[in-house]
Design a protein around this motif. Structure first.
Motif, PDB file in Angstrom:
ATOM      1  N   ASP A  72       0.808  -1.230   0.000  1.00  0.00           N
ATOM      2  CA  ASP A  72       0.000   0.000   0.000  1.00  0.00           C
ATOM      3  C   ASP A  72       0.838   1.275   0.000  1.00  0.00           C
ATOM      4  N   CYS A  73       2.096   1.186  -0.416  1.00  0.00           N
ATOM      5  CA  CYS A  73       2.918   2.391  -0.614  1.00  0.00           C
ATOM      6  C   CYS A  73       2.644   2.873  -2.039  1.00  0.00           C
ATOM      7  N   GLN A  74       1.598   3.631  -2.189  1.00  0.00           N
ATOM      8  CA  GLN A  74       1.100   3.955  -3.518  1.00  0.00           C
ATOM      9  C   GLN A  74       2.006   4.897  -4.300  1.00  0.00           C
ATOM     10  N   GLN A  75       2.886   5.626  -3.599  1.00  0.00           N
ATOM     11  CA  GLN A  75       3.789   6.549  -4.288  1.00  0.00           C
ATOM     12  C   GLN A  75       5.156   5.927  -4.580  1.00  0.00           C
ATOM     13  N   LEU A  76       5.364   4.701  -4.141  1.00  0.00           N
ATOM     14  CA  LEU A  76       6.665   4.054  -4.323  1.00  0.00           C
ATOM     15  C   LEU A  76       6.809   3.564  -5.764  1.00  0.00           C
ATOM     16  N   THR A  77       7.800   4.132  -6.464  1.00  0.00           N
ATOM     17  CA  THR A  77       7.995   3.775  -7.870  1.00  0.00           C
ATOM     18  C   THR A  77       9.384   3.232  -8.166  1.00  0.00           C
ATOM     19  N   ALA A  78      10.324   3.386  -7.234  1.00  0.00           N
ATOM     20  CA  ALA A  78      11.699   2.933  -7.495  1.00  0.00           C
ATOM     21  C   ALA A  78      12.284   2.271  -6.251  1.00  0.00           C
ATOM     22  N   ASN A 107      22.439  -5.450  -3.330  1.00  0.00           N
ATOM     23  CA  ASN A 107      23.008  -6.778  -3.120  1.00  0.00           C
ATOM     24  C   ASN A 107      23.074  -7.541  -4.444  1.00  0.00           C
ATOM     25  N   PRO A 108      24.235  -8.081  -4.779  1.00  0.00           N
ATOM     26  CA  PRO A 108      24.325  -8.876  -6.016  1.00  0.00           C
ATOM     27  C   PRO A 108      23.554 -10.190  -5.919  1.00  0.00           C
ATOM     28  N   VAL A 109      23.280 -10.619  -4.681  1.00  0.00           N
ATOM     29  CA  VAL A 109      22.500 -11.838  -4.476  1.00  0.00           C
ATOM     30  C   VAL A 109      21.059 -11.426  -4.150  1.00  0.00           C
ATOM     31  N   PRO A 110      20.076 -11.879  -4.898  1.00  0.00           N
ATOM     32  CA  PRO A 110      18.692 -11.477  -4.646  1.00  0.00           C
ATOM     33  C   PRO A 110      18.260 -11.831  -3.217  1.00  0.00           C
ATOM     34  N   PRO A 111      17.837 -10.858  -2.421  1.00  0.00           N
ATOM     35  CA  PRO A 111      17.365 -11.161  -1.065  1.00  0.00           C
ATOM     36  C   PRO A 111      16.021 -11.877  -1.099  1.00  0.00           C
ATOM     37  N   ALA A 112      15.696 -12.547  -0.002  1.00  0.00           N
ATOM     38  CA  ALA A 112      14.434 -13.274   0.089  1.00  0.00           C
ATOM     39  C   ALA A 112      13.270 -12.287   0.174  1.00  0.00           C
ATOM     40  N   ILE A 113      12.247 -12.490  -0.649  1.00  0.00           N
ATOM     41  CA  ILE A 113      11.035 -11.665  -0.601  1.00  0.00           C
ATOM     42  C   ILE A 113       9.814 -12.579  -0.678  1.00  0.00           C
ATOM     43  N   VAL A 114       8.655 -11.994  -0.412  1.00  0.00           N
ATOM     44  CA  VAL A 114       7.391 -12.732  -0.515  1.00  0.00           C
ATOM     45  C   VAL A 114       6.659 -12.271  -1.767  1.00  0.00           C
ATOM     46  N   TRP A 115       6.246 -13.238  -2.577  1.00  0.00           N
ATOM     47  CA  TRP A 115       5.440 -12.930  -3.753  1.00  0.00           C
ATOM     48  C   TRP A 115       4.155 -13.742  -3.686  1.00  0.00           C
ATOM     49  N   ASP A 116       3.034 -13.082  -3.889  1.00  0.00           N
ATOM     50  CA  ASP A 116       1.743 -13.769  -3.927  1.00  0.00           C
ATOM     51  C   ASP A 116       0.968 -13.215  -5.109  1.00  0.00           C
ATOM     52  N   ALA A 117       0.694 -14.068  -6.079  1.00  0.00           N
ATOM     53  CA  ALA A 117       0.019 -13.608  -7.299  1.00  0.00           C
ATOM     54  C   ALA A 117      -1.407 -13.164  -7.022  1.00  0.00           C
ATOM     55  N   ALA A 118      -2.036 -13.759  -6.008  1.00  0.00           N
ATOM     56  CA  ALA A 118      -3.435 -13.465  -5.740  1.00  0.00           C
ATOM     57  C   ALA A 118      -3.634 -12.310  -4.763  1.00  0.00           C
ATOM     58  N   GLU A 119      -2.794 -12.220  -3.725  1.00  0.00           N
ATOM     59  CA  GLU A 119      -2.971 -11.213  -2.676  1.00  0.00           C
ATOM     60  C   GLU A 119      -1.861 -10.177  -2.730  1.00  0.00           C
ATOM     61  N   ALA A 120      -2.186  -8.981  -3.198  1.00  0.00           N
ATOM     62  CA  ALA A 120      -1.189  -7.917  -3.321  1.00  0.00           C
ATOM     63  C   ALA A 120      -0.658  -7.493  -1.952  1.00  0.00           C
ATOM     64  N   SER A 121      -1.483  -7.585  -0.912  1.00  0.00           N
ATOM     65  CA  SER A 121      -1.072  -7.127   0.416  1.00  0.00           C
ATOM     66  C   SER A 121       0.040  -7.975   1.019  1.00  0.00           C
ATOM     67  N   ARG A 122       0.244  -9.188   0.475  1.00  0.00           N
ATOM     68  CA  ARG A 122       1.293 -10.070   1.007  1.00  0.00           C
ATOM     69  C   ARG A 122       2.639  -9.847   0.307  1.00  0.00           C
ATOM     70  N   ARG A 123       2.616  -9.206  -0.849  1.00  0.00           N
ATOM     71  CA  ARG A 123       3.855  -9.015  -1.600  1.00  0.00           C
ATOM     72  C   ARG A 123       4.791  -8.068  -0.854  1.00  0.00           C
ATOM     73  N   SER A 124       6.056  -8.375  -0.857  1.00  0.00           N
ATOM     74  CA  SER A 124       7.041  -7.521  -0.188  1.00  0.00           C
ATOM     75  C   SER A 124       7.086  -6.137  -0.791  1.00  0.00           C
ATOM     76  N   LEU A 125       6.930  -6.055  -2.116  1.00  0.00           N
ATOM     77  CA  LEU A 125       6.984  -4.776  -2.819  1.00  0.00           C
ATOM     78  C   LEU A 125       5.740  -4.602  -3.678  1.00  0.00           C
ATOM     79  N   PRO A 126       5.272  -3.357  -3.850  1.00  0.00           N
ATOM     80  CA  PRO A 126       4.138  -3.146  -4.757  1.00  0.00           C
ATOM     81  C   PRO A 126       4.572  -3.366  -6.202  1.00  0.00           C
ATOM     82  N   LEU A 127       3.676  -3.840  -6.985  1.00  0.00           N
ATOM     83  CA  LEU A 127       4.020  -4.227  -8.349  1.00  0.00           C
ATOM     84  C   LEU A 127       4.400  -3.033  -9.216  1.00  0.00           C
ATOM     85  N   GLN A 128       3.926  -1.823  -8.860  1.00  0.00           N
ATOM     86  CA  GLN A 128       4.242  -0.659  -9.707  1.00  0.00           C
ATOM     87  C   GLN A 128       5.683  -0.190  -9.540  1.00  0.00           C
TER      88      GLN A 128
END
Length: 429
Positions: free
Chosen positions: A301-307, A312-333
């Motif tokens: 819900d960080c609606q202004q976050l665009t960048a 880290n050269p190694v991708p850190p662990a994040i949460v991705w959920d295709a169905a529930e946007a509120s569970r995603r670590s980062l907003p898709l935009q």
């Protein structure tokens, strides 16, 4: 002689409680008495509790406060208060809890135990200058009180809910916090906190949760962990480098639902908890080369976050959920900028591949860089501009933030400087 005087004091107390107070000679300095869980030591002009006037034959409800002032006829000064007052050593547990008469406490050499002034709606001023350090951590001392001014600058140890619910406390000044419990200023009216030094490693859970905190004036900090809900739903817009400089972890909901716009992202940040920055006003995020994990809904819900810049050269662990946007670590935009050499590593990650991944060389993330002018300038080797200033290295690392007179002296070099009105490339020589 001393034993005789002590007996006289006890006798006088009993007379007052019975409503039959009579004139008597002052007791000697150094004698003590105990009433209502408060220990008093006689002495001149050391201690007084103000805010009410009691008469001989006081009512049952007033007797406790009558003893506090020891208002016996014949002892009254020109100001209407006793000539001979008492120096309190300890306000013991619940000493004045739920008392509706006490308004001001002032004096020297004393400290409080848990709930000493709990739910005292008319208490406005606590003015103590304790010459020493009390190594106790009492809980809920002023919880739900009417406190407006806390003037014990020497207090360094604070238990759970110490100022919780003090809705009339607008500002606070503390020289140092060595230890603190959870919910220290939760639901308080504190808008400005001036704390010279934080000497604790973890900022407590719920420290300013649901408070009115807008300004955090901090000179030095040893904090490495921002606790759960520490700043949740407060009014803080900037988390500066003094607070964040040594932080390695930000716990769940630490800044959630606050109007946070600027964070001095620390180089050593390793983990961000669930919903840590949910519903904030962040426009960009810059994560360190050692970031390891970003929790569930960390920036939901960080609606202004665009960048989002991930060093880290190694991708850190994040949460991705295709169905529930509120569970995603980062907003898709949000567009994600990673080291150029590691773009393919992020695209191969099952969670990160769902975002737009871009090499960092493709953008500074700072918008258009305008030419030097009056909006941002250098005077006497220092950066000068109106309002809050953010200073970045050319590779996009935030190195300083604050008003012009708050910025540290920076080494010679090229910097990108941003304000709300302009962005400029500045050379310091």
């Amino acid at each position: 002689m001393k034993a005789t005087v002590q007996k006289l004091v006890v006798a006088l107390v009993m007379l007052c409680v019975a409503g039959m107070a009579k004139a008597a000679a002052p007791v000697a300095d150094g004698d003590t008495l105990v009433y209502a869980n408060v220990v008093y030591e006689t002495g001149s002009r050391y201690w007084k509790v103000l805010g009410h006037t009691l008469q001989p034959g006081c009512s049952e409800a007033d007797r406790r406060l009558d003893i506090v002032l020891f208002q016996l006829p014949g002892w009254m000064g020109d100001d209407g208060y006793p000539d001979h007052t008492y120096k309190a050593k300890i306000f013991q547990r619940e000493a004045f809890a739920n008392d509706t008469l006490v308004k001001e406490v002032s004096g020297a050499d004393g400290w409080c135990e848990s709930k000493a002034f709990y739910n005292t709606p008319n208490l406005e001023i606590y003015d103590i200058s304790f010459d020493g350090v009390a190594f106790t951590m009492p809980d809920s001392v002023f919880m739900n009180s009417g406190l407006k001014q806390f003037l014990d600058f020497n207090q360094r140890y604070f238990g759970n809910s110490y100022f919780e619910g003090t809705s009339r406390l607008d500002s606070i000044r503390i020289e140092e916090i060595v230890a603190a419990g959870k919910n220290m200023f939760k639901d308080s009216g504190v808008r400005k906190a001036k704390i010279d030094r934080l000497s604790l490693s973890a900022l407590p859970e719920g420290m300013f949760e649901n408070s009115r905190l807008e300004t955090w004036d901090l000179w030095a900090s040893e904090v490495t962990e921002i606790g759960r809900r520490a700043f949740k739903n407060c009014h803080l817009a900037i988390a500066d480098n003094v607070l964040m400089g040594k932080v390695t972890s930000v716990a769940d909901e630490a800044f959630a639902e606050s109007p946070l716009e600027v964070v001095a992202w620390p180089d050593g940040l390793k983990s961000i908890g669930a919903r840590a920055f949910k519903s904030t006003s962040l426009k960009e995020v810059r994560l360190s080369p050692v970031i390891e994990s970003i929790g569930e809904g960390a920036f939901a819900d960080c609606q202004q976050l665009t960048a989002v810049y991930v060093m880290n050269p190694v991708p850190p662990a994040i949460v991705w959920d295709a169905a529930e946007a509120s569970r995603r670590s980062l907003p898709l935009q949000a567009k994600v900028y990673v080291p150029d050499a590691n773009v393919n590593d992020y695209l191969a990650d099952p969670a990160w591949k769902n975002y737009v991944i871009v090499g960092q060389s493709e953008s500074t993330g700072l918008g258009a860089v305008v030419s030097d002018g009056d909006a941002i300038r250098v005077e006497g080797g220092r950066i000068v501009a109106d309002g809050n200033i953010e200073v970045y290295t050319p590779d996009g690392r935030l190195v300083a933030t604050g008003y012009a007179d708050e910025l540290p002296a920076l080494p010679s070099g090229l910097y990108i400087v941003r304000t709300s009105a302009a962005t400029a490339k500045i050379a310091l020589r």
